[in-house]
Structures are given as structure tokens and as C-alpha cells.
Design an enzyme around this catalytic site. Structure first.
Site, short mmCIF file in Angstrom:
data_model
loop_
_atom_site.label_atom_id
_atom_site.label_comp_id
_atom_site.label_asym_id
_atom_site.label_seq_id
_atom_site.Cartn_x
_atom_site.Cartn_y
_atom_site.Cartn_z
N SER A 170 0.88 -1.12 -0.08
CA SER A 170 -0.13 0.04 0.02
C SER A 170 0.85 1.21 0.08
CB SER A 170 -0.82 -0.16 1.14
OG SER A 170 -1.51 1.30 1.41
N TYR A 189 -2.16 -0.45 10.75
CA TYR A 189 -2.08 -1.00 9.28
C TYR A 189 -0.35 -0.41 8.49
CZ TYR A 189 -3.55 -1.26 4.40
OH TYR A 189 -3.98 -1.61 3.27
#
Length: 340
Positions: A196, A209
Site C-alpha cells: 500500500s 496498518y
């Protein structure tokens, strides 16, 4: 000393040549390699990007091995793959060597589904052994499975933090350890890490995350260097770092409303097509959209306070707060319904 100076100039020439070849790929699109008949393992294949990757590899006649913790959604993906195989499963003809036409045998569809919790090490190893026994050697490993807790750090239960780290990062170690030995033996394979942009630069409210994706990228880059040091040039690696993808994972996330039209969430189909192009041309890294490259570069050279100013201007400093608020409200509603 003369040897070191000579080697230094050789390194400079190689660096310049790397710039030239990289620039040439922007002008002349590299030819995509064939993955027909190759065994491709995709984790988290039951939904989101994993499902779209499965469909794209199916269109290219790869043998699909789908892993997901949800059996029903995984089977739904498999059915979509079978439908694509069915469309491909028609005899075709091509020009023969002596002026006639010869029939090409129809494509034989192959898709295998396995229920696997990549957050459990022994489950990964046991399912990997089944894949080797029932399907064969793995050519392409796509570490795609991912989760998000959706809590501010001080409100996040420790077990959810651990779950995020294990699924988004640690699982990459286990799947790679399961399939890399055969790739090394054959000097053939491709490992894809679906990370990501939040693994390149972070934002507030999703500390677990971001940490998990930073870890996955660090693992990927270190392994890439290890393969180069081992001179295993037949094994390729591709790192996929998309901006916010509209899969519902971060539903509610918003940047500044005046900026959002210029940087909207990515359509999943666009993200996957860009990633597939990078994978099939053995591109080491793909960021979508391209502005992510620039943001990552600026983060590396700018003072931290300058980065904070940019984040505030873009509304990226608190972009996750609406998402976190929605998750908290949804959880509270579920607790109320369940009488908790």
C-alpha cells in the site's frame, strides 16, 4: 586504489545505463510474458483485489490456486474463474506450417480452492504442502491478503493489532518460506507483494496498518536484494503500492474536498490492470497513481514539519478519521443489537 577507482566509474556507468533503460520503458512498452499453464497462488482471493487478480490471471490461462479464510467467497471467485475458462475453452485454429490450418487443443481449465488462515503459521505450511502435492510446483506467489482493524491506537485491542501485523506482514514470511525453496532450485518464479502507499508514507489513526505495510515492504526489498546477491535472476519480484482503492476497506476515508476530485480513490479494476502490466513485464515496483512516486520522494528529502504542512493542506493528516468514526459507530450499533 586504481582498482577501486576503476570499479567506481563502472558503477557510475551502470547507474546511468539503468536510468536510460528505465526511461526507454516509458517510451517503448515492454512485451508482456506468458503465464499460461503456470501455477499461481493468490492469498485473499475471495474478494477485493484478490478476486480481480484471479480473473486477470485466468484470462491469461494460468492455473489458479485460491486461498481465503472465507470458503463461500473463495468458491464464488473460483466460479467466476471457471466461467472465464469456459469462454476460453473453445477450439481455435491457426495457420499450419504447410499452408493449411491446424487445430489448437482446447484450454483445460484448472482452479483449486483452499480455506487458509494466513494468520496461522502452521495452517499456511500445511496448505502449502497440499498445494505442492495436489497441484505441483508454484510459479507465481501473490501475497495479497490484508486486514485493517479500524481503531485509534489507544482504543485498539492488542489482539487486533497482532492480527493486523500477522496477516499483513508475518504471513509473507511463511508463504515465501513455503514456496521459495523450489523456486530457488529451479531458478524460476515470481513473488508479488501487494502492499500500500501507506507502507511508503503514513497518516494518523492507522498505526498498526501502516506498520504492517512498512514491514511487508521491508521484507520484500530485503528478499529482492538476497535474490540478487544469490544471482538467482530467474526469480522476479514485484511490489504493488496503490493509493486508496475503492474496495470498501477504508470506506469513509476523505481528503480535502477541493483536492479530492484530482486524487479520488482508485477503481479496483484500474489498480489491478496497472499491477498486472507491471507483473507481466517483470517491473520491480508499481505505484498507482504515479504521483505516489513523487510523494514518496518528497517524504525522503523534506523536513518533517514541511511534510506536516503538506498533509494539512491536502487534508491527509486526518483523512482516516471519518473512516475510524464509521467503524466505531458500526461496532457500537452491533453491540447494541447483540445486547452487549
Amino acid at each position: 586504489m586504481m582498482i577501486i577507482i576503476a570499479e567506481f566509474f563502472v558503477v557510475i556507468l551502470k547507474v546511468l545505463w539503468a536510468f536510460v533503460t528505465a526511461g526507454a520503458k516509458w517510451v517503448v512498452r515492454p512485451k508482456e510474458k506468458s503465464v499460461a499453464g503456470q501455477v499461481c497462488v493468490i492469498t485473499g482471493a475471495g474478494s477485493g483485489l484478490g478476486r480481480l487478480f484471479a480473473k486477470e490471471f485466468a484470462r491469461r490461462r494460468a492455473i489458479l490456486v485460491l486461498w481465503d479464510i472465507n470458503s463461500q467467497s473463495n468458491e464464488e471467485t473460483a466460479e467466476m474463474v471457471r466461467q472465464i475458462y469456459h469462454e476460453l475453452d473453445t477450439p481455435i485454429t491457426k495457420d499450419g506450417s504447410v499452408g493449411g490450418v491446424e487445430e489448437v487443443p482446447p484450454f483445460q481449465p484448472q482452479v483449486y480452492t483452499y480455506v487458509c488462515d494466513v494468520g496461522k503459521r502452521e495452517n499456511v505450511y500445511s496448505i502449502a504442502e497440499r498445494v505442492r502435492r495436489e497441484v505441483g510446483d508454484v510459479d507465481i506467489l501473490m501475497n495479497n491478503a490484508g486486514v485493517v482493524s479500524g481503531h485509534h491506537l489507544l482504543e485498539c485491542p492488542d489482539e487486533l493489532i497482532e492480527r493486523t501485523m500477522v496477516v499483513n506482514c508475518h504471513a509473507h514470511f511463511w508463504t515465501t518460506k513455503a514456496f521459495l525453496p523450489k523456486m530457488l532450485e529451479l531458478n524460476h518464479g515470481h513473488i508479488v507483494t501487494v502492499a500500500s502507499s501507506l507502507g511508503l508514507f503514513s497518516t494518523a489513526g492507522v498505526e498498526d496498518y501502516c506498520a504492517s505495510k512498512f514491514g511487508a515492504i521491508g521484507f520484500h526489498e530485503s528478499l529482492s536484494h538476497e535474490l540478487k546477491a544469490s544471482e538467482k535472476d530467474g526469480i522476479n519480484m514485484t511490489l504493488v503500492c496503490p493509493y486508496l482503492v475503492d474496495t470498501g476497506m477504508f470506506k469513509g476515508c476523505r481528503i480535502r474536498k477541493e483536492i479530492e476530485p484530482f486524487l479520488p480513490p482508485l477503481k479496483p479494476e484500474f489498480c489491478v490492470k496497472q499491477a498486472m502490466r507491471a507483473i507481466l513485464t517483470d517491473q520491480p515496483m508499481i505505484c498507482t497513481p504515479r504521483i505516489v512516486y513523487m510523494v514518496n520522494f518528497m517524504k525522503s528529502i523534506l523536513p518533517f514539519e514541511a511534510i506536516v504542512c503538506m498533509y494539512r493542506f491536502l487534508g491527509a493528516d486526518k483523512c482516516m478519521y471519518p473512516f475510524l468514526a464509521q467503524r466505531k459507530e458500526a461496532m457500537n450499533n452491533n453491540e447494541a443489537k447483540n445486547g452487549i
